[in-house]
Design an enzyme around this catalytic site. Structure first.
Site, short mmCIF file in Angstrom:
data_model
loop_
_atom_site.label_atom_id
_atom_site.label_comp_id
_atom_site.label_asym_id
_atom_site.label_seq_id
_atom_site.Cartn_x
_atom_site.Cartn_y
_atom_site.Cartn_z
N ASP A 188 -0.84 1.60 -4.16
CA ASP A 188 -1.48 0.80 -4.76
C ASP A 188 -2.81 1.33 -5.51
OD1 ASP A 188 -2.49 0.64 -2.17
OD2 ASP A 188 -3.47 -1.27 -2.49
N SER A 227 0.91 -0.95 0.12
CA SER A 227 0.30 0.07 -0.17
C SER A 227 0.82 1.27 -0.02
CB SER A 227 -0.78 -0.16 1.27
OG SER A 227 -1.98 1.04 1.11
N ASP A 283 -5.46 2.56 -3.92
CA ASP A 283 -6.92 2.44 -3.29
C ASP A 283 -7.22 3.70 -2.44
OD1 ASP A 283 -5.31 1.67 -1.41
OD2 ASP A 283 -6.18 -0.48 -1.07
C1 G16 Z 1 -5.62 -1.14 4.90
C2 G16 Z 1 -6.96 -1.76 5.00
C3 G16 Z 1 -7.75 -0.74 5.41
C4 G16 Z 1 -7.32 0.09 7.04
C5 G16 Z 1 -5.72 0.72 6.65
C6 G16 Z 1 -5.32 0.75 8.00
O1 G16 Z 1 -5.36 -0.03 3.92
O2 G16 Z 1 -7.52 -2.06 3.95
O3 G16 Z 1 -9.26 -0.99 5.70
O4 G16 Z 1 -8.11 1.02 7.34
O5 G16 Z 1 -5.23 -0.55 6.10
O6 G16 Z 1 -5.26 0.03 8.70
P1 G16 Z 1 -4.21 0.10 10.26
O7 G16 Z 1 -5.21 1.10 10.87
O8 G16 Z 1 -4.65 -1.38 10.79
O9 G16 Z 1 -3.02 0.39 9.83
P2 G16 Z 1 -4.23 -0.01 2.84
O10 G16 Z 1 -4.58 1.07 1.96
O11 G16 Z 1 -3.05 -0.05 3.66
O12 G16 Z 1 -4.32 -1.46 2.15
#
Ligand code: G16
Length: 544
Positions: A280, A113, A282
């Site tokens: 990525d 990401s 999103d």
């Molecule tokens: C991912 C998840 C999201 C989440 C984010 C942050 O996003 O798909 O749903 O909100 O991580 O997660 P955390 O607070 O656990 O670090 P991405 O864009 O990193 O794939």
């Protein structure tokens, strides 16, 4: 076809986090590390014999190497078809779109990401199921269980696939189809939005758009859709060539890391709309001239204006947000008389709600918005959504947001991240705070009365599965909240996230500076959780 069975032993650190397995590249480069995880993923699925797998990633360092290994393992495990983005590239939303469009069994997406990329930085891998969304917890749990007992994997001994040439090739008994990574996704976007209206907006000399692809995957998507199809001026997309190290940057679209864009948007003669996406593709950040839209407000405003967008003009079935996301969307849902869901952090929790048509729009405070068009959050989709709103309402971003606050009130909102703190300190802080929670109920904190204080647990209304330990939350009688949780996406120590929200309806108090408006709650949270004292950090690493 020569299929080899290779002996291996388990690694003890392959538990998928919020969004798949994310580790340093050097961890993935250990012998058998990637292979173990891929085989464990295939083992966790129902028979893959004769099925189609989509493969692609955000182009970061190690991407192509991983694609070649995955394809050879997919062929050895019995997949009959693979669909791969040219040069191994697919944005996460495009991968979701392609899985759905071609009725694939699932997909493997390679990305960490927004985390930095390069030989000493981060890499990641996750599995998405046939609805195009991230594997639900019962599958990620099964993958993890397999990683703990794995003793062999299968791979074929063949030459690498030519990833650069569009068309079909054979790899063992598997057909590999290399496709243009952009066209299916671009076609989907054109079916959702009023491209004519957006073209007219972009043709107007008084309107300027700036889109920062942050040297990551959305460059080609932004150039094709915004510049080529919609006629935005050449140069609208900045940092538009994907680099394997993302230019040494941190492609996280927020006020700290998207500095080049933020500086331009807060200067004189700023563009009308500024946006950025992540590694990525999103995530998204939306800015007006001298104006930042919080992701939570963005979701609320999208919901309130969805009737202006062709794909959603028939109405929304519901809105869903993750627990730490502000409650701004809830007020819109209430007014629209539609369902509003509060899920744990992680896009995978929206999948069931979308499949059951219990929600149309979803969003998270972590710069993610999306809808039922795919099963991932979608950065460019959010930019097009805003462009479509602006084309219809013919107002500035600031005017639209200010009007929204006047109508619904404002949820002041901030997130403070403390990155890379020692894991033991972080978990002790959470354990000790959790122990204090029951005694807080009814007490006064920051001039407000605590109404509830708990560790969030979610029961999925579609399949009744329960996900517990999803973050500590303290809710007040006036709608304010303090939330703490540990990130599930970091790769170094622990990242403590503190989320603060308060609600303001007084028309004279809607334009305060966010940190100032929330200062009493921020201090109360620090005192209560002993953040400064325990971490030794005088300030958060990132404030959004
Ligand atoms: C991912 C998840 C999201 C989440 C984010 C942050 O996003 O798909 O749903 O909100 O991580 O997660 P955390 O607070 O656990 O670090 P991405 O864009 O990193 O794939």
């Amino acid at each position: 076809m020569t299929a080899l069975t290779v002996k291996t032993t388990p690694f003890n650190d392959q538990k998928p986090g919020t969004s798949g397995l994310r580790k340093k590249v050097t961890v993935f480069q250990q012998a058998h590390y990637l292979e173990n995880f891929v085989q464990s993923t295939f083992n966790a699925l129902d028979s893959v014999e004769g099925k189609t797998l989509v493969v692609g990633g955000d182009g970061r360092f190690y991407n192509e190497h991983a694609v070649q290994i995955i394809l050879k393992m997919a062929a050895a495990n019995g997949f009959s078809n693979a669909i791969v983005g040219q040069n191994g590239l697919l944005s996460t939303p495009a991968a979701s779109c392609i899985i759905r469009k071609y009725n694939a069994f699932g997909g493997i997406i390679l990305s960490a990401s927004h985390n930095p990329a390069g030989p000493t930085e981060d890499f990641g891998i996750k599995y998405n199921v046939s609805n195009g969304g991230p594997a639900p917890e019962h599958i990620t749990d099964a993958i993890f269980a397999n990683t703990q007992t794995i003793n062999r994997y299968q791979i074929i001994d063949e030459d690498d696939v030519d990833l650069s040439t569009i068309g079909s090739q054979e790899l063992g008994d598997m057909q590999v189809k290399i496709i243009d990574p952009v066209s299916d996704y671009a076609e989907l976007m054109a079916s959702l939005f009023d491209f004519e209206a957006i073209r007219a907006l972009l043709a107007d000399d008084s309107f300027t758009l700036r889109f920062d692809a942050m040297h990551a995957i959305t460059g080609p998507y932004g150039k094709e859709i915004l510049e080529k199809e919609l006629g935005a001026a050449s140069g609208t997309v900045i940092n538009g060539t994907p680099l394997t190290d993302f230019g040494g940057g941190h492609p996280d679209p927020n006020l700290t890391y998207a500095k080049e864009l933020v500086d331009e948007m807060f200067a004189d003669n700023a563009p009308t709309l500024g946006a950025a996406s992540d590694g990525d593709g999103d995530r998204n950040m939306i800015l007006g001239a001298n104006f930042f839209v919080t992701p939570s407000d963005s979701l609320a405003i999208m919901a309130a204006n969805a009737h202006l967008i062709p794909a959603y003009k028939g109405g929304l079935t519901g809105v869903a947000r993750s627990m730490p996301t502000s409650q701004a969307p809830d007020r819109v849902a209430e007014k629209l008389g539609i369902e509003c869901h509060e899920t744990p952090t992680g896009w995978k929790f929206f999948g069931n709600l979308l499949d059951a048509d219990r929600t149309t729009l979803c969003g998270e405070e972590s710069f993610g918005n999306g809808s039922n068009h795919i099963r991932e959050k979608d950065g460019l989709w959010a930019v097009l959504f805003w462009l479509n709103i602006l084309a219809e309402r013919k107002q500035s971003v600031a005017e639209i947001v200010n009007q929204h606050w006047l109508e619904y009130g404002r949820n002041y909102y901030t997130r403070h991240d403390y990155e890379a703190i020692p894991s033991d300190i972080a978990s002790q802080l959470m354990t000790d705070l959790e122990a204090k929670l029951p005694s807080l109920i009814g007490q006064t904190l920051a001039g407000r009365t605590v109404q509830y204080a708990d560790n969030f647990s979610y029961t999925d209304p579609v399949d009744n599965s329960v996900s517990s330990n999803q973050g500590l939350r303290i809710g007040f009688d006036d709608g304010a909240r303090i939330i703490l949780r540990l990130s599930g996406t970091g790769t170094e120590g622990a990242t403590l996230r503190l989320y603060i929200e308060s609600y303001e309806q007084d028309a004279d108090k809607l334009n305060q500076e966010t940190q100032t408006a929330l200062q009493d709650l921020i201090s109360a949270a620090d005192t209560l959780a002993e953040i400064t004292q325990r971490t030794g950090r005088a300030a958060p690493t990132v404030i959004t």
